[in-house]
Motif scaffolding. Structure first.
Motif, mmCIF file in Angstrom:
data_model
loop_
_atom_site.group_PDB
_atom_site.id
_atom_site.type_symbol
_atom_site.label_atom_id
_atom_site.label_comp_id
_atom_site.label_asym_id
_atom_site.label_seq_id
_atom_site.Cartn_x
_atom_site.Cartn_y
_atom_site.Cartn_z
ATOM 1 N N GLN A 46 39.010 -81.745 -30.171
ATOM 2 C CA GLN A 46 40.200 -81.579 -28.903
ATOM 3 C C GLN A 46 39.732 -81.117 -27.665
ATOM 4 O O GLN A 46 39.884 -81.424 -26.499
ATOM 5 C CB GLN A 46 41.408 -80.852 -29.612
ATOM 6 C CG GLN A 46 41.868 -81.548 -30.536
ATOM 7 C CD GLN A 46 43.067 -80.738 -31.378
ATOM 8 O OE1 GLN A 46 43.249 -79.551 -31.158
ATOM 9 N NE2 GLN A 46 44.194 -81.597 -32.006
ATOM 10 N N ARG A 47 38.958 -79.937 -28.026
ATOM 11 C CA ARG A 47 38.398 -79.093 -26.562
ATOM 12 C C ARG A 47 37.617 -79.998 -25.935
ATOM 13 O O ARG A 47 37.597 -80.286 -24.712
ATOM 14 C CB ARG A 47 37.685 -78.088 -26.957
ATOM 15 C CG ARG A 47 36.884 -77.365 -25.830
ATOM 16 C CD ARG A 47 36.118 -76.163 -26.560
ATOM 17 N NE ARG A 47 35.008 -75.755 -25.661
ATOM 18 C CZ ARG A 47 34.075 -74.885 -26.049
ATOM 19 N NH1 ARG A 47 33.854 -74.604 -26.984
ATOM 20 N NH2 ARG A 47 33.074 -74.448 -24.638
ATOM 21 N N TRP A 97 29.167 -84.419 -24.471
ATOM 22 C CA TRP A 97 29.315 -83.318 -25.344
ATOM 23 C C TRP A 97 28.889 -83.637 -26.606
ATOM 24 O O TRP A 97 29.005 -84.595 -27.606
ATOM 25 C CB TRP A 97 30.943 -83.336 -25.549
ATOM 26 C CG TRP A 97 31.563 -82.462 -24.374
ATOM 27 C CD1 TRP A 97 31.821 -82.802 -23.066
ATOM 28 C CD2 TRP A 97 32.214 -81.121 -24.400
ATOM 29 N NE1 TRP A 97 32.500 -81.939 -22.503
ATOM 30 C CE2 TRP A 97 32.814 -80.806 -23.228
ATOM 31 C CE3 TRP A 97 32.449 -80.137 -25.476
ATOM 32 C CZ2 TRP A 97 33.441 -79.648 -22.870
ATOM 33 C CZ3 TRP A 97 32.807 -78.865 -25.144
ATOM 34 C CH2 TRP A 97 33.249 -78.712 -23.842
ATOM 35 N N LEU A 140 37.462 -83.684 -26.026
ATOM 36 C CA LEU A 140 38.039 -84.593 -25.411
ATOM 37 C C LEU A 140 38.914 -84.232 -24.072
ATOM 38 O O LEU A 140 39.235 -84.995 -23.138
ATOM 39 C CB LEU A 140 38.954 -85.132 -26.540
ATOM 40 C CG LEU A 140 38.012 -85.816 -27.581
ATOM 41 C CD1 LEU A 140 39.423 -86.124 -28.759
ATOM 42 C CD2 LEU A 140 37.641 -87.060 -26.986
ATOM 43 N N LYS A 141 39.440 -83.015 -24.163
ATOM 44 C CA LYS A 141 40.313 -82.585 -23.116
ATOM 45 C C LYS A 141 39.579 -82.317 -21.819
ATOM 46 O O LYS A 141 40.159 -82.789 -20.825
ATOM 47 C CB LYS A 141 41.177 -81.120 -23.780
ATOM 48 C CG LYS A 141 42.037 -80.598 -22.446
ATOM 49 C CD LYS A 141 42.633 -79.340 -23.069
ATOM 50 C CE LYS A 141 43.762 -78.891 -22.093
ATOM 51 N NZ LYS A 141 44.478 -77.598 -22.447
ATOM 52 N N GLN A 142 38.365 -81.886 -22.108
ATOM 53 C CA GLN A 142 37.593 -81.689 -20.720
ATOM 54 C C GLN A 142 36.896 -83.069 -20.273
ATOM 55 O O GLN A 142 36.885 -83.411 -18.975
ATOM 56 C CB GLN A 142 36.106 -81.016 -21.266
ATOM 57 C CG GLN A 142 35.227 -80.700 -19.965
ATOM 58 C CD GLN A 142 35.667 -79.809 -19.162
ATOM 59 O OE1 GLN A 142 36.629 -78.924 -19.262
ATOM 60 N NE2 GLN A 142 35.490 -80.248 -17.751
ATOM 61 N N HIS A 172 42.378 -90.846 -29.534
ATOM 62 C CA HIS A 172 42.316 -90.621 -27.884
ATOM 63 C C HIS A 172 42.273 -92.022 -27.178
ATOM 64 O O HIS A 172 41.281 -92.643 -27.582
ATOM 65 C CB HIS A 172 41.393 -89.540 -27.747
ATOM 66 C CG HIS A 172 41.367 -88.823 -26.072
ATOM 67 N ND1 HIS A 172 41.237 -89.778 -25.086
ATOM 68 C CD2 HIS A 172 41.910 -87.932 -26.096
ATOM 69 C CE1 HIS A 172 41.537 -88.965 -24.024
ATOM 70 N NE2 HIS A 172 41.882 -87.890 -24.490
ATOM 71 N N GLU A 179 40.105 -87.541 -35.365
ATOM 72 C CA GLU A 179 40.851 -86.933 -34.214
ATOM 73 C C GLU A 179 40.435 -87.941 -33.146
ATOM 74 O O GLU A 179 41.025 -88.262 -32.226
ATOM 75 C CB GLU A 179 40.314 -85.527 -34.181
ATOM 76 C CG GLU A 179 41.086 -84.776 -32.913
ATOM 77 C CD GLU A 179 42.680 -84.523 -33.184
ATOM 78 O OE1 GLU A 179 43.072 -84.548 -32.168
ATOM 79 O OE2 GLU A 179 42.904 -84.607 -34.434
ATOM 80 N N GLU A 202 39.598 -78.486 -33.792
ATOM 81 C CA GLU A 202 39.987 -77.856 -32.313
ATOM 82 C C GLU A 202 38.794 -78.189 -31.418
ATOM 83 O O GLU A 202 39.000 -78.248 -30.419
ATOM 84 C CB GLU A 202 40.151 -76.360 -32.514
ATOM 85 C CG GLU A 202 41.558 -76.099 -33.434
ATOM 86 C CD GLU A 202 41.641 -76.263 -34.961
ATOM 87 O OE1 GLU A 202 42.677 -76.243 -35.573
ATOM 88 O OE2 GLU A 202 40.446 -76.859 -35.326
ATOM 89 N N GLU A 253 38.450 -86.131 -20.567
ATOM 90 C CA GLU A 253 39.493 -86.906 -20.095
ATOM 91 C C GLU A 253 39.829 -86.559 -18.629
ATOM 92 O O GLU A 253 40.419 -87.530 -17.870
ATOM 93 C CB GLU A 253 40.862 -86.740 -21.050
ATOM 94 C CG GLU A 253 41.433 -85.677 -20.823
ATOM 95 C CD GLU A 253 42.727 -85.359 -21.837
ATOM 96 O OE1 GLU A 253 42.993 -86.252 -22.339
ATOM 97 O OE2 GLU A 253 43.446 -84.178 -21.554
ATOM 98 N N GLN A 254 39.443 -85.167 -18.320
ATOM 99 C CA GLN A 254 39.460 -84.975 -16.849
ATOM 100 C C GLN A 254 38.522 -85.414 -15.922
ATOM 101 O O GLN A 254 38.809 -85.426 -14.605
ATOM 102 C CB GLN A 254 39.527 -83.185 -16.714
ATOM 103 C CG GLN A 254 40.786 -82.898 -17.500
ATOM 104 C CD GLN A 254 40.660 -81.178 -17.410
ATOM 105 O OE1 GLN A 254 40.277 -80.597 -16.664
ATOM 106 N NE2 GLN A 254 41.154 -80.513 -18.435
#
Length: 334
Positions: A236-237, A196, A239-241, A289, A285, A233, A243-244
């Motif tokens: 966060q987007r 990313w 990191l959320k992707q 994590h 941010e 935001e 982490e999966q």
């Protein structure tokens, strides 16, 4: 492959004198001062390891980024381990500066090999610590990630890249600071879809590099889009992707992501880049994590700097990250 970190890392060329009180960052970060120290150390004594990589011969643009690790250390006296914005005392964190990776005068390949070995050995000797690396140009990220991969062969690694550039140039022009992400993808250290890149802007990347990014599934968010969505935001987007998909997120911060008004001392200064407050918000941010497990700060050229603005921004970047990391450590205890 070397067996001890001290075989590829030398004592910091500059360190502050020891004091009994912790008032400045220069009093807070412990510096290795002898040859035997790392072989006898106990890893559990430290939360964070700091490593310098004084390499800039691999920079596409003429650069003195090799001088940054020392300038970075000298800047510590202007900072304190307390973040007034968050009323956060960082002094309980235990940080050790292990020194600089030993560099060959001209051979980039040898230097990259030593950087990879340094990260591998750092993970073996200090497995519980968070490694922060201070470059040097951006080419150092490739061997650092490969070194992590060697130390943790079962892990899938994602990259969170804050940068003005894709760094996806063909490897025929490398190894350089412009090939780092392509180097990792084509050497199968990472997947393109696990990258990313946030901060691209303006007229500093060719369409062919954008096409390669799309071909490999690289996620990239131009700065304009990140600003519209909000910097926090956007992080966060990402990191959320990540982490999966991944086990470890490697954070790489190219200081040329900042606008030239905030970072004149980089090899490829640009207009229209991030403001420092945007960068610090993103860093704070990301630091919180749990999958963000390593970080580097690269591409600062002290010779091009004005009033030490860029070096100060780089130290502030590290301190902001450590603030978020401190919050993470407190949450882990609860």
């Amino acid at each position: 492959m070397k067996h001890q970190l001290s075989e590829v890392v030398e004592i910091p060329p500059f360190h502050w004198r020891e004091t009994d009180t912790v008032e400045r960052v220069s009093d807070w970060i412990f510096s290795r001062k002898n040859e035997d120290w790392m072989d006898l150390s106990q890893a559990q004594n430290w939360d964070v390891t700091l490593l310098g990589v004084p390499l800039s011969r691999s920079s596409i643009s003429a650069s003195a980024a090799s001088e940054h690790p020392e300038a970075f250390r000298r800047m510590w006296k202007y900072f304190v381990p307390y973040h007034v914005d968050y009323d956060l005392d960082l002094s309980p964190l235990r940080i050790v500066d292990v020194g600089d990776v030993i560099q060959h005068t001209t051979d980039i390949g040898i230097n990259h090999q030593r950087i990879e070995e340094a990260m591998t050995l750092l993970r073996k000797q200090f497995p519980q610590t968070f490694p922060i690396t201070v470059g040097g140009d951006h080419s150092i990220t490739a061997p650092l990630v490969k070194g992590w991969k060697r130390a943790h062969p079962g892990e899938r690694i994602g990259i969170l890249q804050l940068d003005t550039h894709f760094d996806l140039r063909p490897l025929t022009s490398g190894p350089s600071n412009g090939t780092v992400i392509r180097n990792l993808i084509e050497n199968q250290a990472i997947k393109g879809s696990d990258v990313w890149n946030i901060g691209l802007h303006g007229f500093y990347n060719t369409k062919s590099l954008r096409d390669y990014a799309q071909l490999k599934g690289v996620h990239y968010i131009p700065l304009r889009e990140a600003r519209m969505a909000g910097m926090v935001e956007t992080i966060q987007r990402a990191l959320k992707q990540l982490e999966q998909e991944v086990d470890t997120i490697y954070l790489t911060v190219d200081m040329d992501v900042l606008d030239i008004a905030y970072a004149p001392g980089v090899a490829a200064a640009t207009v229209g880049g991030m403001r420092t407050d945007e960068l610090f918000s993103a860093i704070y941010e990301a630091a919180q994590h749990p999958l963000v497990k390593a970080m580097d700060i690269v591409c600062v050229d002290p010779r091009k700097d004005v009033a030490e603005m860029t070096v100060r921004a780089a130290v502030h970047t590290m301190m902001t990250f450590l603030s978020g990391f401190c919050i993470r450590k407190k949450q882990e205890i609860l």
